[in-house]
Each structure stands twice: as C-alpha cells, then as structure tokens.
Design a protein around this motif. Structure first.
Motif, short mmCIF file in Angstrom:
data_model
loop_
_atom_site.label_atom_id
_atom_site.label_comp_id
_atom_site.label_asym_id
_atom_site.label_seq_id
_atom_site.Cartn_x
_atom_site.Cartn_y
_atom_site.Cartn_z
N ALA A 194 51.60 18.01 16.69
CA ALA A 194 52.90 18.63 16.99
C ALA A 194 53.66 19.10 15.74
N PRO A 195 53.68 18.34 14.63
CA PRO A 195 54.43 18.82 13.47
C PRO A 195 53.77 19.98 12.73
N HIS A 196 52.49 20.27 13.05
CA HIS A 196 51.73 21.20 12.22
C HIS A 196 51.21 22.45 12.94
N TRP A 197 51.17 22.44 14.28
CA TRP A 197 50.44 23.50 14.98
C TRP A 197 50.99 24.89 14.67
N ASP A 198 52.34 25.03 14.61
CA ASP A 198 52.92 26.35 14.37
C ASP A 198 52.69 26.81 12.93
N GLY A 199 52.73 25.86 11.99
CA GLY A 199 52.41 26.20 10.59
C GLY A 199 50.96 26.60 10.43
N LEU B 271 47.72 36.75 24.19
CA LEU B 271 48.30 36.17 25.40
C LEU B 271 48.04 34.67 25.45
N SER B 272 46.84 34.27 25.06
CA SER B 272 46.51 32.84 25.06
C SER B 272 47.33 32.09 24.02
N LEU B 273 47.59 32.74 22.87
CA LEU B 273 48.42 32.10 21.84
C LEU B 273 49.87 31.94 22.29
N PHE B 274 50.33 32.81 23.19
CA PHE B 274 51.69 32.69 23.73
C PHE B 274 51.85 31.40 24.55
N LEU B 275 50.74 30.91 25.12
CA LEU B 275 50.81 29.71 25.96
C LEU B 275 51.08 28.44 25.14
N GLY C 205 45.43 27.72 25.82
CA GLY C 205 45.78 28.41 24.58
C GLY C 205 44.98 27.93 23.39
N SER C 206 44.30 26.80 23.54
CA SER C 206 43.45 26.28 22.48
C SER C 206 41.99 26.66 22.68
N PHE C 207 41.58 26.82 23.94
CA PHE C 207 40.18 27.13 24.24
C PHE C 207 39.84 28.61 24.07
#
Length: 373
Positions: free
Chosen positions: A54-59, A95-99, A126-128
């Motif tokens: 959670a603290p790192h996924w967007d970075g 689109l998958s990354l938007f999820l 969004g990960s698969f």
C-alpha cells in the motif's frame, strides 16, 4: 558533446534499466495483487497482503510512466509505432491500471464486505492484465510486427488485435506472470508474520521457481531456434543490411559466447531461491528473486540488441537504436538530467522501502484497523 553512437548505446541501456526497474518494483506489487485471491481466503488475509504494498504501489507505477516518457524522448518513432500497432492492447493496459487506485484508495472508505471484495477484485484484475499484455506485446516484438514506413515517414501497420495472441506470445506472457509471482511471494515472506500465509507462500515460491525455470527454457529455446529472428551485418553501422531468417536471434550469443551466462543465471537463481527458502533465508531469497528478474530482462535485451521493433513485412525498415534515436543534442541534454535525477530517485525509493519496512500480522492489522488499508 558526447559521440552520437555512444549516446545511442547508452540510451538503450538507460531505457533497459527503467524497464527492469518497472518489472522489479511494479511487477512486485502486481504479483501481490494476483495472489490476493489465490492465498488470501478471507478479508483479513487480503488486508495483510494489501498493506505490504500500500505505501509503495503508486510510486512503483511511476516507473512505467518514466519508461514511456524516456521512450517518447529518446525513440520517438518507436513510441509512435508501439502505440499505434498495440493501440487496443495499450488501451486495455491503461483501463486495467485505472482499477488499481480504485481498489487501494477506496477500499477502506466504506465498511462493507461486498464493497471490500469488489475493491480486491479491482486490485487483482488491475494487477493481472498489465503483465499479461506486456508479455503478449513482447512476444510479438520478438516475432516482428507487420509495419512499414512510406517515403513521407508515415507509419502503416497491417495487424489485428486477435493476431497478437499467438502460442509463442502466450508462452512469453505466462513466463512474465510466473516471474512476478515468484518475486511477490519472496517479498511477502519477509513482510508477513502469519504461519498459514507463510506456509502457502512457501509452496507458491517453490512451485513458481520450478515453473519459471521450465517456461524460461521453453521461451529461450523457442526464441533462438523455432521462430524467425533478425540480425544485422554490423550493428555498429547505421545502414547495414538486416537479415530475417531462422535462428537469427542467436547472433549476439554466437559473437560473444560469454553472454550465455546471463540466461544461465536465469535458471540457476530460481534454484537458489528454492534452496534458500528451504533454509528460511528469506532476505537472500528475495535478493535471488530480484536478480532473476534482472537476468531475464537482460536476456531479452541481449537477444534483441540493436533491434527495438523488427518489421515482419519489410525487415530492412526494422527500427533499431541506430535509425530510431533522437538527435545528438536531445540525447546529451537528457543524459545530464538522468545523471542528476536517477540516483536521487533510486536513493529515495530505497529509503522509502527501508523506512516503511515492518512485518505485518493479523494482530497488528486488527489492533490499528483504522490506520491500515
């Protein structure tokens, strides 16, 4: 001002480093997302797994954006060709990354089990899809894509979306998915303090290591021996003839046999991952997993160099680092920027992981429920 040919090679290495950084960081948390419903049998298990990334996924996702920006600046014609030929695939990727932000950021906003499960599905999907699409695209690049450039430098492609799904590209895609699952399971082992989850992760790690070796060998042998490849008479000369024939992708290995060590490491390192996992040396397991990713990405780079996008209908118009790179001035300016900012980004990334590293357990999540996702 640095020599232009030198800059072309340097920028191919820099973009390779960015791609590797993306596969290590964002690939890691996408692997965790895929594992959510494989080993997370209830909400608390999934919460534990989500809060490790959670603290790192967007970075981590910034690596993908940076890679796209670097390709746009250093290889503009490559950027144009990729995004036109793989248009539908790229759209599905976006689109998958938007999820993912929906799943991460809104999961804890509503205290409802159904809503939390929907958010978990968003994270999983969004990960698969992104590594699956990247694998399909890579498989097509290794086979060459049907495009040509007319005398006015207009790019025309003759492909269709359904034609992207060949047996070879599906094998490459599966290999990438297994690779990130291997990395994610090794990461989770050092972040989770839960016997049941760690037992499942141990099984996933060993199984994914064995499957990774198997699929890597199949992918590597298929690339070198069973699909038509490309080679260039002299890749240090811009206008050398391009040859399109069977076993052509072997040329770099034939010219420099020591390069076979890189794919060999891609087989040895997963074996070491299994070995150190048995002895519960989880930090070393994670390092071996990262090195496996580096060696696999490096193997692809060695196979394709100096090609970026080979053309299957007009091989002589294939895009290489020599005919697709920006001007000497552009590359020089960008290189100075990279020299200044890349070390800062790497140091900051390492610092973030170090500062936010702690082992998660069911008790910790339940005790501070409001502070976690």
């Amino acid at each position: 001002m640095l020599n232009y040919e030198f800059l072309c090679v340097i920028w191919s290495i820099i973009i390779g480093i960015l791609i590797t950084g993306f596969m290590i960081t964002d690939g890691l948390d996408m692997g965790v997302g895929i594992l959510l419903f494989i080993i997370g049998k209830n909400n608390i298990d999934r919460r534990i797994m989500i809060n490790t990334i959670a603290p790192h996924w967007d970075g981590n996702q910034v690596w993908l954006i940076t890679t796209g920006g670097a390709i746009f600046a250093a290889w503009p014609i490559v950027y144009a060709t990729l995004f036109s030929y793989f248009y539908i695939a790229m759209l599905l990727l976006l689109l998958s990354l938007f999820l993912r932000p929906i799943g991460f950021e809104y999961r804890s906003k509503i205290k409802n089990k159904k809503w939390e499960k929907i958010c978990d599905f968003c994270i999983s999907i969004g990960s698969f899809l992104p590594p699956t699409i990247i694998g399909i695209a890579l498989g097509n690049l290794l086979q060459g894509i049907p495009f040509y450039i007319d005398k006015y430098y207009n790019i025309y492609s003759q492909g269709h979306f359904y034609k992207l799904f060949t047996l070879f590209s599906i094998i490459i895609s599966i290999t990438i998915i297994i690779m990130i699952l291997n990395q994610a399971s090794s990461y989770l082992q050092i972040r989770i303090k839960d016997y049941n989850l760690n037992h499942k992760l141990s099984i996933i790690l060993k199984l994914s290591s064995i499957l990774l070796i198997l699929f890597f060998i199949i992918s590597f042998i298929s690339t070198l021996l069973f699909i038509k490849g490309y080679k260039i008479n002299n890749f240090y000369v811009k206008n050398s003839n391009i040859i399109y024939e069977s076993k052509a992708w072997m040329s770099n290995f034939k010219n420099h046999t020591y390069l076979y060590l890189i794919p060999l490491f891609s087989i040895i390192l997963p074996l070491l991952t299994i070995l150190f996992s048995i002895y519960k040396k989880f930090v070393i397991v994670f390092i071996c997993s990262i090195l496996t990713t580096i060696s696999i990405v490096s193997t692809v780079g060695i196979i394709m160099f100096p090609f970026i996008i080979p053309s299957s209908i007009k091989p002589y118009q294939s895009l290489t680092i020599w005919n697709s790179t920006s001007s000497q001035l552009t590359l020089n300016i960008m290189l100075y920027i990279v020299i200044i900012f890349m070390p800062i980004v790497l140091i900051y990334t390492f610092w973030c992981y170090k500062k936010m590293f702690f082992r998660l357990s069911k008790e910790k999540i339940e005790k501070k429920s409001d502070t976690f996702y």
